[in-house]
Write a protein that holds these residues in place. Structure first.
Motif, PDB file in Angstrom:
ATOM      1  N   LEU A 255       0.789  -1.231   0.000  1.00 26.62           N
ATOM      2  CA  LEU A 255       0.000   0.000   0.000  1.00 26.62           C
ATOM      3  C   LEU A 255       0.821   1.281   0.000  1.00 26.62           C
ATOM      4  CD1 LEU A 255      -2.736  -0.972   2.668  1.00 26.62           C
ATOM      5  CD2 LEU A 255      -2.489  -1.758   0.296  1.00 26.62           C
ATOM      6  N   GLY A 256       2.156   1.200   0.012  1.00 28.71           N
ATOM      7  CA  GLY A 256       2.985   2.387   0.109  1.00 28.71           C
ATOM      8  C   GLY A 256       3.583   2.812  -1.212  1.00 28.71           C
ATOM      9  N   PRO A 257       4.481   3.803  -1.186  1.00 25.23           N
ATOM     10  CA  PRO A 257       5.154   4.277  -2.394  1.00 25.23           C
ATOM     11  C   PRO A 257       6.289   3.357  -2.815  1.00 25.23           C
ATOM     12  CG  PRO A 257       5.897   5.513  -0.487  1.00 25.23           C
ATOM     13  CD  PRO A 257       4.812   4.604   0.006  1.00 25.23           C
ATOM     14  N   HIS A 258       6.811   3.590  -3.995  1.00 25.74           N
ATOM     15  CA  HIS A 258       7.859   2.743  -4.561  1.00 25.74           C
ATOM     16  C   HIS A 258       9.209   3.041  -3.911  1.00 25.74           C
ATOM     17  CE1 HIS A 258       4.800   2.027  -7.597  1.00 25.74           C
ATOM     18  NE2 HIS A 258       5.514   1.020  -8.028  1.00 25.74           N
ATOM     19  N   CYS A 259       9.689   2.088  -3.137  1.00 28.28           N
ATOM     20  CA  CYS A 259      11.018   2.159  -2.543  1.00 28.28           C
ATOM     21  C   CYS A 259      11.325   0.798  -1.924  1.00 28.28           C
ATOM     22  CB  CYS A 259      11.124   3.265  -1.479  1.00 28.28           C
ATOM     23  SG  CYS A 259      10.036   3.071  -0.054  1.00 28.28           S
ATOM     24  N   GLY A 260      12.492   0.673  -1.320  1.00 31.00           N
ATOM     25  CA  GLY A 260      12.877  -0.561  -0.651  1.00 31.00           C
ATOM     26  C   GLY A 260      13.305  -0.280   0.769  1.00 31.00           C
ATOM     27  N   VAL A 261      13.186  -1.284   1.617  1.00 34.18           N
ATOM     28  CA  VAL A 261      13.594  -1.173   3.022  1.00 34.18           C
ATOM     29  C   VAL A 261      14.367  -2.423   3.402  1.00 34.18           C
ATOM     30  CG1 VAL A 261      12.812  -0.974   5.420  1.00 34.18           C
ATOM     31  CG2 VAL A 261      11.589   0.245   3.605  1.00 34.18           C
ATOM     32  N   LEU A 262      15.473  -2.237   4.091  1.00 28.19           N
ATOM     33  CA  LEU A 262      16.219  -3.363   4.648  1.00 28.19           C
ATOM     34  C   LEU A 262      16.244  -3.230   6.163  1.00 28.19           C
ATOM     35  CD1 LEU A 262      19.278  -5.236   3.556  1.00 28.19           C
ATOM     36  CD2 LEU A 262      19.474  -4.034   5.733  1.00 28.19           C
ATOM     37  N   ALA A 263      16.034  -4.354   6.843  1.00 31.78           N
ATOM     38  CA  ALA A 263      16.073  -4.374   8.311  1.00 31.78           C
ATOM     39  C   ALA A 263      17.158  -5.333   8.770  1.00 31.78           C
ATOM     40  CB  ALA A 263      14.728  -4.809   8.878  1.00 31.78           C
ATOM     41  N   ALA A 264      17.882  -4.917   9.803  1.00 32.21           N
ATOM     42  CA  ALA A 264      18.925  -5.749  10.403  1.00 32.21           C
ATOM     43  C   ALA A 264      19.185  -5.226  11.818  1.00 32.21           C
ATOM     44  CB  ALA A 264      20.210  -5.714   9.580  1.00 32.21           C
ATOM     45  N   ARG A 265      19.850  -6.032  12.616  1.00 29.92           N
ATOM     46  CA  ARG A 265      20.242  -5.567  13.949  1.00 29.92           C
ATOM     47  C   ARG A 265      21.236  -4.412  13.800  1.00 29.92           C
ATOM     48  NH1 ARG A 265      21.962 -10.561  14.098  1.00 29.92           N
ATOM     49  NH2 ARG A 265      24.036  -9.829  14.728  1.00 29.92           N
ATOM     50  N   PRO A 266      21.069  -3.356  14.575  1.00 25.97           N
ATOM     51  CA  PRO A 266      22.024  -2.238  14.472  1.00 25.97           C
ATOM     52  C   PRO A 266      23.468  -2.662  14.684  1.00 25.97           C
ATOM     53  CG  PRO A 266      20.085  -1.569  15.702  1.00 25.97           C
ATOM     54  CD  PRO A 266      19.954  -3.046  15.483  1.00 25.97           C
ATOM     55  N   ASP A 267      23.714  -3.607  15.596  1.00 23.86           N
ATOM     56  CA  ASP A 267      25.097  -4.011  15.838  1.00 23.86           C
ATOM     57  C   ASP A 267      25.688  -4.735  14.633  1.00 23.86           C
ATOM     58  OD1 ASP A 267      23.218  -6.174  16.773  1.00 23.86           O
ATOM     59  OD2 ASP A 267      25.109  -7.268  16.989  1.00 23.86           O
ATOM     60  N   LEU A 268      24.850  -5.446  13.886  1.00 17.69           N
ATOM     61  CA  LEU A 268      25.332  -6.098  12.663  1.00 17.69           C
ATOM     62  C   LEU A 268      25.663  -5.035  11.616  1.00 17.69           C
ATOM     63  CD1 LEU A 268      25.918  -8.530  10.872  1.00 17.69           C
ATOM     64  CD2 LEU A 268      23.464  -8.680  10.380  1.00 17.69           C
ATOM     65  N   LEU A 269      24.809  -4.049  11.480  1.00 16.56           N
ATOM     66  CA  LEU A 269      25.086  -2.968  10.532  1.00 16.56           C
ATOM     67  C   LEU A 269      26.362  -2.223  10.916  1.00 16.56           C
ATOM     68  CD1 LEU A 269      21.504  -1.500   9.942  1.00 16.56           C
ATOM     69  CD2 LEU A 269      22.793  -3.070   8.474  1.00 16.56           C
ATOM     70  N   GLU A 270      26.610  -2.084  12.205  1.00 15.73           N
ATOM     71  CA  GLU A 270      27.833  -1.413  12.665  1.00 15.73           C
ATOM     72  C   GLU A 270      29.083  -2.147  12.192  1.00 15.73           C
ATOM     73  OE1 GLU A 270      28.218   1.369  14.211  1.00 15.73           O
ATOM     74  OE2 GLU A 270      26.436   1.824  15.396  1.00 15.73           O
ATOM     75  N   SER A 271      28.982  -3.441  11.957  1.00 16.30           N
ATOM     76  CA  SER A 271      30.156  -4.240  11.580  1.00 16.30           C
ATOM     77  C   SER A 271      30.448  -4.206  10.082  1.00 16.30           C
ATOM     78  CB  SER A 271      29.956  -5.690  12.017  1.00 16.30           C
ATOM     79  OG  SER A 271      28.959  -6.329  11.237  1.00 16.30           O
ATOM     80  N   ILE A 272      29.583  -3.533   9.302  1.00 14.70           N
ATOM     81  CA  ILE A 272      29.714  -3.504   7.846  1.00 14.70           C
ATOM     82  C   ILE A 272      30.147  -2.109   7.415  1.00 14.70           C
ATOM     83  CG2 ILE A 272      28.521  -3.848   5.652  1.00 14.70           C
ATOM     84  CD1 ILE A 272      26.523  -5.628   7.222  1.00 14.70           C
ATOM     85  N   SER A 273      31.181  -2.038   6.580  1.00 17.30           N
ATOM     86  CA  SER A 273      31.728  -0.753   6.151  1.00 17.30           C
ATOM     87  C   SER A 273      31.533  -0.569   4.654  1.00 17.30           C
ATOM     88  CB  SER A 273      33.214  -0.664   6.502  1.00 17.30           C
ATOM     89  OG  SER A 273      33.401  -0.755   7.904  1.00 17.30           O
ATOM     90  N   PRO A 274      30.512   0.192   4.263  1.00 13.79           N
ATOM     91  CA  PRO A 274      30.303   0.420   2.828  1.00 13.79           C
ATOM     92  C   PRO A 274      31.228   1.504   2.288  1.00 13.79           C
ATOM     93  CG  PRO A 274      28.661   1.620   4.074  1.00 13.79           C
ATOM     94  CD  PRO A 274      29.482   0.850   5.086  1.00 13.79           C
ATOM     95  N   ASP A 275      31.436   1.510   0.982  1.00 10.57           N
ATOM     96  CA  ASP A 275      32.073   2.660   0.350  1.00 10.57           C
ATOM     97  C   ASP A 275      31.101   3.830   0.444  1.00 10.57           C
ATOM     98  OD1 ASP A 275      34.268   1.133  -0.386  1.00 10.57           O
ATOM     99  OD2 ASP A 275      33.337   0.528  -2.275  1.00 10.57           O
ATOM    100  N   LYS A 276      31.623   5.008   0.778  1.00 10.95           N
ATOM    101  CA  LYS A 276      30.738   6.165   0.905  1.00 10.95           C
ATOM    102  C   LYS A 276      31.542   7.437   0.721  1.00 10.95           C
ATOM    103  CE  LYS A 276      31.158   6.806   5.913  1.00 10.95           C
ATOM    104  NZ  LYS A 276      31.645   8.201   5.753  1.00 10.95           N
ATOM    105  N   LEU A 277      30.844   8.544   0.624  1.00  5.53           N
ATOM    106  CA  LEU A 277      31.503   9.844   0.490  1.00  5.53           C
ATOM    107  C   LEU A 277      32.231  10.198   1.781  1.00  5.53           C
ATOM    108  CD1 LEU A 277      28.713  11.906  -1.331  1.00  5.53           C
ATOM    109  CD2 LEU A 277      30.572  10.561  -2.328  1.00  5.53           C
ATOM    110  N   LEU A 278      33.342  10.887   1.658  1.00  3.29           N
ATOM    111  CA  LEU A 278      34.157  11.220   2.820  1.00  3.29           C
ATOM    112  C   LEU A 278      33.386  12.053   3.831  1.00  3.29           C
ATOM    113  CD1 LEU A 278      36.958  11.159   4.162  1.00  3.29           C
ATOM    114  CD2 LEU A 278      37.517  13.234   2.885  1.00  3.29           C
TER     115      LEU A 278
END
Length: 414
Positions: free
Chosen positions: A221-244
């Motif tokens: 029923l919502g707009p077009h987009c995506g959502v990912l859910a994970a434990r915050p501590d797991l996300l803390e352990s992942i380092s994506p490439d990003k702008l400085l």
């Protein structure tokens, strides 16, 4: 108050078109309340996030509301909610993030039941680093994906298991919790595609056991987009490439560029509509004010009640639909798993599914035909790249819709 489908339908302006929509698995119709929420944020005072002026605070409120609402829908901390352009984009992003730590000898497991967006990103990421891809098969006769089909492939070198929480093609709901338990015992992570599942089964990331869970609000029923859910501590352990200059805070480190605040407000409104299916009054779901008026109790508790009522409504309609299909000649129903969503894939003896779709459209009944990007599943079912005609029930589907579909199919097959 029970599930009042007429009340729910009153909140969807598009249904006045007279079409009976069975295309929900590809994207549902949108309630007026969602459109109003998007317009209110987009046309109100709005700037980049901050705390100085009203326009900045409105942007902050949109982000906070979105993370809170999706956190309550998926039963995860708001800091574990990542916005993306689509579930496909999120899968590609996280396949690149995670594959930084993979190499030759490592293994990834994908299933032939999945949508290609939860297959190809992992296959391609594995190929780039020289990791091995292992394929878990499902039973084409029953539509079931046994736990053993995945667990039997696990080794100490397995880094990730990608599995659907519900097949968008035939509706099969695998036992993700059991698969996740086996994967974790082997030291692997689990990425669950909940795009189709979330529209029909209330997710609970903790009980599901998956490390990552993706979904697409436009399927519920919502707009077009995506959502990912994970434990915050797991996300803390992942380092994506990003702008400085961009933040390293979670979850913002995974969201590239300025967020679409109006879209986030639309997602929040969609979750509120879901929570209002079973409401204390008969004010309907046509407006934001009506939703606020009915918003008694915690949103998660209201979501639990709403999904329970939705499940009963869809099960009743599905039984009626399946009974009617059984009386039609030459129809094969490929959705056969013991536990599945109200989604049916049909083929017809001597007739192309696309021709039947076209005949139904003449009666203003929309039931598309395709492989719907579940290409591996379609091929495994023996349907090649053509697939079949897919019928999906949605919260606004009523008995008249089902009767129109059955009558249209009978006429098309006569």
């Amino acid at each position: 108050m029970g599930y009042d489908v007429a009340r729910i339908r009153s909140g969807f302006p598009s249904l006045a078109s007279g079409w009976a929509h069975f295309d929900g698995p590809g994207g549902t119709q949108t309630p007026r309340a969602v459109g109003d929420a998007i317009a209110a944020v987009l046309t109100g005072p709005l700037s980049n996030r901050g705390s100085t002026g009203e326009s900045e605070r409105n942007a902050e409120a949109a982000v906070h509301g979105f993370r809170t609402a999706m956190g309550e829908l998926l039963n995860v901390h708001p800091r574990g909610i990542v916005h993306g352009r689509s579930a496909t984009q999120l899968a590609y992003d996280f396949s690149r993030h995670l594959a930084k730590d993979w190499g030759p000898g490592d293994e990834v497991i994908v299933t032939r039941l999945d949508h290609d967006s939860n297959i190809r990103p992992w296959v391609q990421a594995a190929e780039r680093v020289g990791a091995t891809v292992r394929w878990a098969d499902f039973d084409p006769d029953t539509g079931e994906l046994p736990v053993e089909a995945v667990a039997g492939l696990l080794t100490e070198r397995t880094r990730l298991v990608a599995v659907t929480a519900a097949s968008n093609l035939i509706g099969t709901i695998p036992d993700v919790a059991a698969i996740a338990s086996a994967a974790h015992d082997a030291g692997a992570l689990v990425y669950a595609d909940g795009v189709h599942a979330t529209a029909h089964e209330l997710p609970d990331l903790a009980s599901l056991g998956a490390d990552f869970f993706s979904c697409s609000p436009y399927k519920f029923l919502g707009p077009h987009c995506g959502v990912l859910a994970a434990r915050p501590d797991l996300l803390e352990s992942i380092s994506p490439d990003k702008l400085l200059a961009s933040t390293n805070a979670v979850p913002e480190r995974f969201e590239f560029g300025t967020l679409p605040y109006e879209q986030l407000a639309g997602v929040t409104a969609a979750v509120e509509v879901l929570a209002a299916f079973v409401a204390p009054s008969s004010t309907g779901i046509a407006s934001i004010d009506a939703l606020h008026a009915d918003a008694a109790g915690s949103r998660r508790a209201r979501l639990v009640a709403s999904y329970r009522a939705l499940h009963a409504h869809e099960r009743r309609l599905l039984a009626r639909l399946e009974g009617g299909l059984a009386d039609l000649p030459g129809v094969t129903v490929h959705s056969r798993a013991a536990r599945r969503t109200p989604t049916l894939l049909l083929t017809f003896a001597g007739r192309a599914a696309s021709d039947v779709t076209a005949r139904l459209a003449e009666e203003r009944v929309l039931a598309p035909s395709s492989h719907f990007y579940a290409l591996e599943a379609s091929r495994r079912l023996g349907l090649g790249d053509e697939g079949g005609l897919r019928v999906g029930l949605a919260p606004y589907t009523d008995d008249d819709d089902v009767e129109r579909l059955l009558a249209g199919l009978a006429a098309a097959l006569a």
